[in-house]
Motif scaffolding. Sequence first.
Motif, short mmCIF file in Angstrom:
data_model
loop_
_atom_site.label_atom_id
_atom_site.label_comp_id
_atom_site.label_asym_id
_atom_site.label_seq_id
_atom_site.Cartn_x
_atom_site.Cartn_y
_atom_site.Cartn_z
N ILE A 1 0.42 14.66 8.74
CA ILE A 1 -0.23 13.30 8.97
C ILE A 1 0.01 12.30 7.76
CG2 ILE A 1 -2.51 12.29 9.45
CD1 ILE A 1 -3.20 15.12 9.87
N TRP A 2 0.42 10.98 8.33
CA TRP A 2 0.53 10.24 7.19
C TRP A 2 -0.51 9.07 7.34
CZ3 TRP A 2 4.29 12.47 9.95
CH2 TRP A 2 5.55 13.12 9.20
N ILE A 3 -1.04 9.11 6.06
CA ILE A 3 -2.61 8.00 5.93
C ILE A 3 -2.03 6.81 5.05
CG2 ILE A 3 -4.00 9.54 6.64
CD1 ILE A 3 -4.75 9.99 3.66
N GLU A 4 -2.88 5.90 5.28
CA GLU A 4 -2.65 4.57 4.16
C GLU A 4 -3.91 4.07 3.85
OE1 GLU A 4 0.14 0.52 3.96
OE2 GLU A 4 -0.97 0.84 5.77
N THR B 1 -6.43 4.74 6.87
CA THR B 1 -5.97 4.49 8.06
C THR B 1 -4.81 5.46 8.66
OG1 THR B 1 -6.50 1.90 8.14
CG2 THR B 1 -4.81 2.82 9.66
N ILE B 2 -4.93 6.06 9.85
CA ILE B 2 -3.98 6.84 10.14
C ILE B 2 -2.59 6.25 10.57
CG2 ILE B 2 -3.41 8.90 11.64
CD1 ILE B 2 -5.61 9.44 9.70
N ILE B 3 -1.52 6.40 9.96
CA ILE B 3 -0.18 5.83 10.52
C ILE B 3 0.40 6.39 11.37
CG2 ILE B 3 1.74 4.88 9.71
CD1 ILE B 3 -0.55 3.40 8.62
N ASP B 4 0.56 8.02 11.25
CA ASP B 4 1.30 8.78 12.07
C ASP B 4 1.10 10.20 11.91
OD1 ASP B 4 3.16 9.11 14.39
OD2 ASP B 4 5.10 8.98 13.27
N GLU B 5 1.43 10.89 13.07
CA GLU B 5 1.19 12.45 13.14
C GLU B 5 2.51 13.03 13.74
OE1 GLU B 5 -1.88 16.12 14.23
OE2 GLU B 5 -2.56 14.07 14.04
N ARG B 6 2.93 14.13 12.95
CA ARG B 6 3.98 15.07 13.78
C ARG B 6 3.45 16.40 13.77
NH1 ARG B 6 8.17 15.69 10.41
NH2 ARG B 6 7.83 17.82 10.18
N MET C 1 0.83 -1.16 -0.17
CA MET C 1 0.06 -0.22 0.03
C MET C 1 0.94 1.34 -0.19
SD MET C 1 -3.02 -0.95 0.04
CE MET C 1 -4.14 -2.28 0.25
N THR C 2 0.31 2.40 -0.64
CA THR C 2 1.11 3.56 -0.62
C THR C 2 0.65 4.43 0.35
OG1 THR C 2 1.16 3.37 -3.20
CG2 THR C 2 1.54 5.70 -1.74
N ILE C 3 1.84 5.00 1.12
CA ILE C 3 1.46 6.02 2.24
C ILE C 3 1.48 7.27 1.86
CG2 ILE C 3 2.34 6.74 4.34
CD1 ILE C 3 3.33 3.97 5.20
N GLN C 4 0.44 7.97 2.21
CA GLN C 4 0.39 9.40 1.89
C GLN C 4 0.64 10.37 3.01
OE1 GLN C 4 -3.20 10.04 -0.52
NE2 GLN C 4 -3.46 8.18 -1.02
N GLU C 5 1.26 11.67 2.68
CA GLU C 5 1.13 12.77 3.72
C GLU C 5 0.35 13.70 3.54
OE1 GLU C 5 4.61 15.67 5.77
OE2 GLU C 5 5.05 14.59 3.65
N ILE C 6 -0.64 14.13 4.43
CA ILE C 6 -1.26 15.13 4.46
C ILE C 6 -0.68 16.28 5.26
CG2 ILE C 6 -3.79 16.00 5.03
CD1 ILE C 6 -3.53 13.96 2.71
N VAL C 7 -0.67 17.61 4.93
CA VAL C 7 -0.17 18.74 5.83
C VAL C 7 -1.31 19.50 5.74
CG1 VAL C 7 1.62 20.63 5.85
CG2 VAL C 7 2.01 18.32 4.76
#
Length: 344
Positions: free
Chosen positions: A158-161, A40-45, A1-7
């Motif tokens: 925010i990184w999502i998959e 799905t939310i993978i991580d957030e900074r 699966m590709t992980i996308q970054e949301i800013v």
Amino acid sequence: MTIQEIVLSSNIVVSLLPSSYGNKVKISPDIIPYSKEGYTIIDERRDLIKLTAINYIQSLEEVPYPEIPVTASDSEKSLILLNLQWLSPRMHLNTWIDNTLVDVLSLLTPKPYPYSNIELRDFSFYDEIIYASITDVGYGYLTADDSIVIIGEFIRHIWIEKEENLTVAFNNISTSLQSIATAISELQLNITVPDGTGGGNGDTGGGDSGSDENNNTGDDDFMPLSIKTSDYTITSNGERIACFTENGDFTITLPANPARGWEVEIIFLAGGNGYNIPVDLNGKNLLRLDEGGGYSLDIESIKLTNENRGGKLIYSDPNWEFYPNSSTSNGVDINLSFSITLVP
């Protein structure tokens, strides 16, 4: 699966007033959990950047700016400014990560000017909370005429998959079933068919030696037809392809490394606007029965059309063959199931 970054970016404005005496004031915003349907939310900074404290303190004694001699060395200049900052009437601006003090700045009155700007450090954090507070260091606290306003930019990374949907799951199941079917087909190639002379199970010994009591002629179409509307390469034994040319011509490519006995079926579906389906032999040759009853390797290309609706091909190593061919008992030339162009 590709992980996308949301800013996500927003501005903050936080005021430190006399009413906040002795207390830490939160400068990191409250967080609304991010969600996106099907992901799905993978991580957030989180980042607090470009922080500036605007100093409106008027209650402190005005501090004259020191005269620095022209002959002063760099170290002497630094000491004069350090004494001005930390020995003058002042308040302290503290910044915190949770309960840990991370920075202290000196706040002098900006008089005779209405305000002054003081840059703060950047913060990069996860679930922590960033605070600011004012400390009275013996010269008084904020009065009704005083305030400190902190401005800056708050950024969420925010990184999502993407979640696997039912279509993908069904495709995976289909792929697994296709692999199983291929394995079964390869096993069947090694089975010797009885010659029909035995008398067991009510068999009288006559009839077609390749048929069983259910009239199974050995032509096991064990895989369902797979509909294709664009270029496709066959990779497995036993694949059955149904071509629908709703958007124009496209090519079906035969396997690059077939094994002897591999069988594929390519069918042209009616109602496809009259387009054609070229079949790429992928570097192999194709046998045909010529007019004299012999086999020839003079086929340059084949394709499926509205008139030539396709059929089965079997790999005999090193060539592909039409199946069945014109040697069958009904005398039908299966070559006509494909449109053939011969080598000039």
